[in-house]
Design a protein around this motif. Structure first.
Motif, PDB file in Angstrom:
ATOM      1  N   ARG A  48       0.640  -1.190  -0.017  1.00  0.00           N
ATOM      2  CA  ARG A  48       0.204   0.035   0.072  1.00  0.00           C
ATOM      3  C   ARG A  48       1.062   1.275  -0.219  1.00  0.00           C
ATOM      4  O   ARG A  48       0.757   2.300  -0.558  1.00  0.00           O
ATOM      5  N   CYS A  49       1.937   1.208   0.686  1.00  0.00           N
ATOM      6  CA  CYS A  49       2.723   2.329   0.865  1.00  0.00           C
ATOM      7  C   CYS A  49       3.316   2.785  -0.568  1.00  0.00           C
ATOM      8  O   CYS A  49       3.551   3.834  -1.093  1.00  0.00           O
ATOM      9  N   ALA A  50       3.834   1.385  -1.191  1.00  0.00           N
ATOM     10  CA  ALA A  50       4.321   1.723  -2.522  1.00  0.00           C
ATOM     11  C   ALA A  50       3.472   2.205  -3.682  1.00  0.00           C
ATOM     12  O   ALA A  50       3.721   3.100  -4.312  1.00  0.00           O
ATOM     13  N   ASP A  51       1.931   1.871  -3.206  1.00  0.00           N
ATOM     14  CA  ASP A  51       0.970   2.312  -4.044  1.00  0.00           C
ATOM     15  C   ASP A  51       1.044   3.818  -4.130  1.00  0.00           C
ATOM     16  O   ASP A  51       0.548   4.517  -5.199  1.00  0.00           O
ATOM     17  N   TYR A  52       1.460   4.500  -3.200  1.00  0.00           N
ATOM     18  CA  TYR A  52       1.509   6.146  -3.239  1.00  0.00           C
ATOM     19  C   TYR A  52       2.714   6.681  -3.556  1.00  0.00           C
ATOM     20  O   TYR A  52       2.944   7.907  -3.515  1.00  0.00           O
ATOM     21  N   LYS A  53       3.559   5.752  -4.470  1.00  0.00           N
ATOM     22  CA  LYS A  53       4.784   6.056  -5.124  1.00  0.00           C
ATOM     23  C   LYS A  53       5.836   6.494  -3.910  1.00  0.00           C
ATOM     24  O   LYS A  53       6.711   7.483  -4.232  1.00  0.00           O
ATOM     25  N   GLY A 131      -1.600   2.243   4.065  1.00  0.00           N
ATOM     26  CA  GLY A 131       0.076   2.437   3.753  1.00  0.00           C
ATOM     27  C   GLY A 131       0.536   3.802   4.580  1.00  0.00           C
ATOM     28  O   GLY A 131       1.400   4.576   3.923  1.00  0.00           O
ATOM     29  N   THR A 132       0.027   3.941   5.862  1.00  0.00           N
ATOM     30  CA  THR A 132       0.390   5.280   6.426  1.00  0.00           C
ATOM     31  C   THR A 132       1.719   5.026   7.423  1.00  0.00           C
ATOM     32  O   THR A 132       1.560   4.323   8.006  1.00  0.00           O
TER      33      THR A 132
ATOM     34  N   GLU B 292      -9.181   8.317  -1.220  1.00  0.00           N
ATOM     35  CA  GLU B 292      -8.166   7.744  -1.187  1.00  0.00           C
ATOM     36  C   GLU B 292      -8.157   6.989   0.147  1.00  0.00           C
ATOM     37  O   GLU B 292      -9.031   7.088   0.860  1.00  0.00           O
ATOM     38  N   ARG B 293      -7.315   5.826   0.469  1.00  0.00           N
ATOM     39  CA  ARG B 293      -7.442   5.010   1.346  1.00  0.00           C
ATOM     40  C   ARG B 293      -7.100   6.022   2.654  1.00  0.00           C
ATOM     41  O   ARG B 293      -7.440   5.917   3.892  1.00  0.00           O
TER      42      ARG B 293
END
Ligand code: SF4
Lengths: 215, 502
Positions: A48-53, A131-132, B292-293
């Motif tokens: 998820r973290c990688a999803d945010y670039k 992804g936070t 967004e999540r």
């Protein structure tokens, strides 16, 4: 009557037909602090973290110093600001790269931080589902300006800090808030969609977020 | 310490770009504004495309959360509890904030809120402030109050910056510049930025990354020299005194972190009781608003943290009509709103007309409820707002705090009708109803009326219905609706002809 008293009077008169406790009192059945079920919490966080670039690398715990140093060398980072309580082993590895190290012992001015290329910090909690990364700005993360002004943020997350979802994170963060610490929740680098809803990464916060996840 | 003591003035003799003239509440009735806005094809196209995109993203992110309905129910219940005990929660929040080193101020209305902020800024001697996007300071028109006091207020959210530099008003609570396209934004940046700070590069293109980077450069200097920040707050936690600002760009973090003085202007309905309640709202808000999540940045701070961020922290708690909303047992539920904007994006009226027609900083379904509830029903715009709705029922389904919009809207229409009856001025609708009442009161009058209507029916026998171009006042009805031709023969006449002996 002063403003505070008058607002209180207005509220009480607005609620005069709403008794303090009665059968209409809404009952909350929500269960706080529950995990969200998932098979691989850390794996989900990384995805998820990688999803945010954000750039995410996964390493073994004893490889953290090496991974930080490798990142600094790979990106050719010329200067880095370090929080006062950073792990000494991480600090030693950073020193060995030869990059210029700025200490925030006597707090740096905003424009001084603006001249620094990067910051390296630990984290407090990470949330897999979203992804936070959450910083509680303890000594190994430094005050808020450190991870805000330099353009690159290298953040180390330990597997034990990763929880499934927001409720578990909020529960873990309560002591930090009670201790008067601020929290910064970071989900990828800063972004805007204000122009024709086209997503543009990197507005005011660090334009590059590098996350090192240690299993 | 500020590096600047006086700021340059623009060609209008002002510190910041002048907004459009006039007060929002003085705008004409909604249908008149709507006709004007609908003529703007660019805006309509941008808005349709943008809201469709956000709707789809929201639907996707919501579908990922199996407990979505439980979360909504929890949020509704928590907020209802807050409203039922608002006085105690506010006092608890005040106590927590004070204990954490913040100074709490109370403002009955917009003027009082603005005055508090102006005085606080003046006391610091700062010639300018940096602002995080906040609905309540738009509601109080704080920027203009500061300008009049000789203080420049800089909006730092990209869309708000576009709107401010464009001498314009926001048209959406989440993406305020949704009505502008990239080439319009480029022109605004090129002509305006230089007047108020770092100019845009002369070779600026209309590429969104280039525009964003111009905004970053323009604002960077303002952030670095800022000594006073002004924010709103998405949530105020009563038991800890924690304030929460949810954002995307990092401009919020800049304003909340770098200045020595931070003034947060917060509506009294923003309370959540416990820190733990954020687990509900932090799951609902990002998915509902931007789809967004999680939004890129959320800042939470509790009064003053020694050695980190602003050391002078003020919180201004604002009523400005919120207690009037609380006093309306049906309208009260609108205080649950967390300003996610999902209702706007789903509204068939809003997505065509846009935010400028509503005569308020709150457009769309929540706006047509909240504005009349907060401001009362005296102005033409507020009387018209509850009718800016087709009662299609799309908005209550997406609202994360389960506001029952149709219930509130129908209630407000009733209130508008009652208000018009009490009003001494003649109103078409009430006059027509009174006239009908007079005809119905006596059998003879009723006979006369049916005879008249039959006459009309016989004259226009060839037509099926009246067209749009009726003389005033019938036009008010026929311009948007069908008005059938009355029957040539009334039921009484028909009965008499067929059943009564000659
Ligand atoms: S009324 Fe509901 S849907 Fe509309 S902005 Fe507020 S919380 Fe969102």
């Amino acid at each position: 009557m002063n403003a505070r008293d008058q607002i209180m009077t207005r509220i009480r008169s607005a609620l005069k037909h709403t008794p303090d406790q009665d059968e209409d009192e809404p009952i909350l059945t929500w269960q706080y602090g529950q995990p969200t079920s998932m098979t691989d919490v850390v794996g989900c966080f990384i995805e998820r973290c990688a999803d945010y670039k954000a750039e995410v690398t996964e390493v073994d715990a004893d490889q953290i110093p090496h991974a930080i140093a490798a990142t600094i060398k790979k990106l050719g980072i010329t200067s880095v600001v370090l929080p006062p309580g950073l792990d000494p082993a991480w600090r030693a590895a950073i020193e060995q790269t030869g990059t210029t190290i700025c200490e925030d012992d006597s707090p740096m001015q905003a424009h001084e931080l603006d001249a620094v290329a990067s910051a390296v910090t630990a984290a407090a909690v990470a949330i897999a589902e979203t992804g936070t990364i959450v910083l509680d700005h303890a000594a190994n993360q430094g005050r808020r300006a450190l991870t805000l002004i330099p353009d690159i943020h290298i953040c180390v997350v330990l597997a034990s800090q990763v929880v499934s979802d927001v409720p578990e994170a909020v529960a873990r963060l309560r002591p930090s808030v009670d201790a008067g610490r601020p929290l910064t929740w970071i989900s990828g680098p800063s972004a805007t969609s204000d122009i024709e809803l086209k997503r543009v990464e990197g507005v005011h916060g660090p334009r590059l977020l590098i996350v090192i996840v240690a299993r | 310490m500020s590096q600047l003591t006086t700021l340059p003035r623009d060609t209008d003799g002002r510190l910041t770009p002048a907004p459009p003239p006039g007060e929002l509440i003085d705008m004409p009735r909604f249908p008149i504004n709507a006709r004007h806005e609908l003529a703007n094809t660019d805006q309509r196209n941008n808005l349709q495309a943008a809201t469709a995109t956000i709707r789809a993203k929201r639907a996707l992110r919501v579908s990922e959360v199996p407990q979505w309905e439980d979360l909504r129910q929890a949020a509704k219940t928590i907020k209802d509890q807050v409203d039922r005990h608002l006085d105690s929660y506010l006092l608890q929040a005040e106590q927590s904030l004070t204990k954490a080193g913040a100074i709490v101020h109370w403002a009955r209305d917009a003027t009082e809120a603005n005055q508090i902020v102006v005085d606080l800024v003046k006391a610091t001697g700062a010639p300018e402030v940096v602002k995080v996007k906040s609905m309540v300071t738009q509601e109080t028109e704080l920027n203009e109050a500061l300008e009049q006091a000789g203080i420049a207020a800089w909006e730092t959210d990209l869309a708000e910056l576009i709107v401010q530099l464009g001498h314009d008003r926001p048209s959406h609570v989440l993406v305020p510049a949704i009505h502008k396209n990239r080439s319009q934004i480029k022109d605004i940046f090129l002509t305006e930025m230089g007047q108020y700070g770092t100019p845009a590069p002369a070779d600026l293109t209309d590429d969104p990354s280039a525009l964003t980077s111009a905004a970053r450069t323009h604002l960077r200097n303002k952030f670095m020299r800022s000594t006073v920040g002004i924010s709103g707050g998405n949530f105020l936690v009563a038991d800890t005194g924690t304030l929460v600002v949810v954002e995307s760009e990092g401009n919020g973090r800049m304003c909340l972190t770098l200045p020595q003085t931070l003034i947060s202007v917060v509506g009294i309905e923003k309370i959540v009781p416990r820190f733990e309640d954020l687990e509900v709202f932090m799951r609902l808000l990002p998915r509902s608003s931007t789809g967004e999540r999680m939004n890129p940045y959320t800042s939470m701070w509790t009064g003053v943290t020694p050695g980190d961020g602003p050391q002078n922290v003020h919180v201004v708690l604002v009523d400005n009509g919120r207690t009037s909303v609380l006093a309306d047992p049906i309208g009260r539920q609108t205080l649950r709103c967390i300003r996610c904007s999902a209702c706007m994006n789903t509204c068939p009226v809003y997505t065509l007309v846009g935010g400028h027609a509503y005569g308020s900083v709150y457009p769309g379904p929540i706006g047509i409820c909240l504005s009349p509830l907060m401001r009362g029903l005296d102005s033409p715009i507020d009387q018209s707002l509850p009718y800016a709705c087709t009662l299609c029922g799309a908005c209550p389904d997406v609202c994360p705090v389960k506001i029952d919009f149709p219930e509130v809207i129908i209630h407000l229409r009733h209130e508008v009708a009652e208000h018009k009856i009490r009003d001494t001025k003649p109103h078409l609708e009430t006059t027509a109803i009174a006239a009908a009442g007079w005809f119905f009161a006596k059998g003879r009058r009723f006979t006369v009326m049916t005879w008249l209507s039959g006459l009309v029916g016989r004259v226009f026998k060839a037509k099926k219905q009246f067209g749009a171009h009726m003389p005033w006042p019938a036009r008010l009805w026929t311009s948007a609706r069908d008005l059938p031709i009355p029957a040539a023969e009334s039921f009484r006449e028909w009965w008499r002809r067929n059943h009564e002996r000659p």
